[in-house]
Scaffold this motif. Structure first.
Motif, PDB file in Angstrom:
ATOM      1  N   ASP A  62      51.951  30.962  29.439  1.00  0.00           N
ATOM      2  CA  ASP A  62      52.938  31.700  30.233  1.00  0.00           C
ATOM      3  C   ASP A  62      53.281  33.041  29.589  1.00  0.00           C
ATOM      4  N   LEU A  63      53.498  33.034  28.269  1.00  0.00           N
ATOM      5  CA  LEU A  63      53.860  34.266  27.567  1.00  0.00           C
ATOM      6  C   LEU A  63      52.777  35.330  27.675  1.00  0.00           C
ATOM      7  N   ASN A  64      51.515  34.876  27.779  1.00  0.00           N
ATOM      8  CA  ASN A  64      50.382  35.794  27.772  1.00  0.00           C
ATOM      9  C   ASN A  64      49.706  35.938  29.124  1.00  0.00           C
ATOM     10  N   GLN A  65      50.274  35.323  30.140  1.00  0.00           N
ATOM     11  CA  GLN A  65      49.737  35.364  31.499  1.00  0.00           C
ATOM     12  C   GLN A  65      48.262  34.972  31.518  1.00  0.00           C
ATOM     13  N   LEU A  66      47.954  33.882  30.802  1.00  0.00           N
ATOM     14  CA  LEU A  66      46.577  33.391  30.747  1.00  0.00           C
ATOM     15  C   LEU A  66      46.276  32.557  31.986  1.00  0.00           C
ATOM     16  N   ALA A  67      45.102  32.748  32.559  1.00  0.00           N
ATOM     17  CA  ALA A  67      44.678  31.983  33.723  1.00  0.00           C
ATOM     18  C   ALA A  67      43.962  30.695  33.318  1.00  0.00           C
ATOM     19  N   GLY A  68      43.554  30.616  32.063  1.00  0.00           N
ATOM     20  CA  GLY A  68      42.847  29.451  31.565  1.00  0.00           C
ATOM     21  C   GLY A  68      43.041  29.353  30.071  1.00  0.00           C
ATOM     22  N   SER A  69      42.101  28.694  29.422  1.00  0.00           N
ATOM     23  CA  SER A  69      42.246  28.494  27.980  1.00  0.00           C
ATOM     24  C   SER A  69      41.303  29.385  27.164  1.00  0.00           C
ATOM     25  N   ASP A  70      40.625  30.322  27.818  1.00  0.00           N
ATOM     26  CA  ASP A  70      39.694  31.193  27.105  1.00  0.00           C
ATOM     27  C   ASP A  70      40.445  32.243  26.291  1.00  0.00           C
TER      28      ASP A  70
END
Length: 85
Positions: A62-70
């Protein structure tokens, strides 16, 4: 190596906590530079929070606006800081 980077960042946070609010960091977060072999799960395990690791992984996402785990070596991530940091 990742632990060394995290320790250095945490040391920087303690040494300049007054500047943290002006650096663009989200509230309650520190910066973490991804090292070789790091995973979100592993990074979450290094965070000293009283929460399940899966919740910490979600918070990092959430903090990094990641769409996945890459994540990639050299990426800078915002990671939740321990209470009191």
């Amino acid at each position: 190596m990742a632990l060394i980077v995290a320790a250095a960042l945490i040391g920087d946070l303690f040494g300049s906590s007054a500047n943290a609010s002006n650096s663009g960091l989200p509230s309650g977060a520190i910066e973490y530079t991804v090292g070789y072999g790091d995973t979100l799960w592993g990074i979450a395990g290094q965070v000293d929070l009283d929460a399940p690791r899966a919740e910490i992984v979600q918070r990092i996402g959430d903090l990094n606006q990641l769409a996945g785990s890459d994540i990639n070596v050299g990426d800078t991530l915002f990671v939740p800081a321990s209470p009191g940091n």
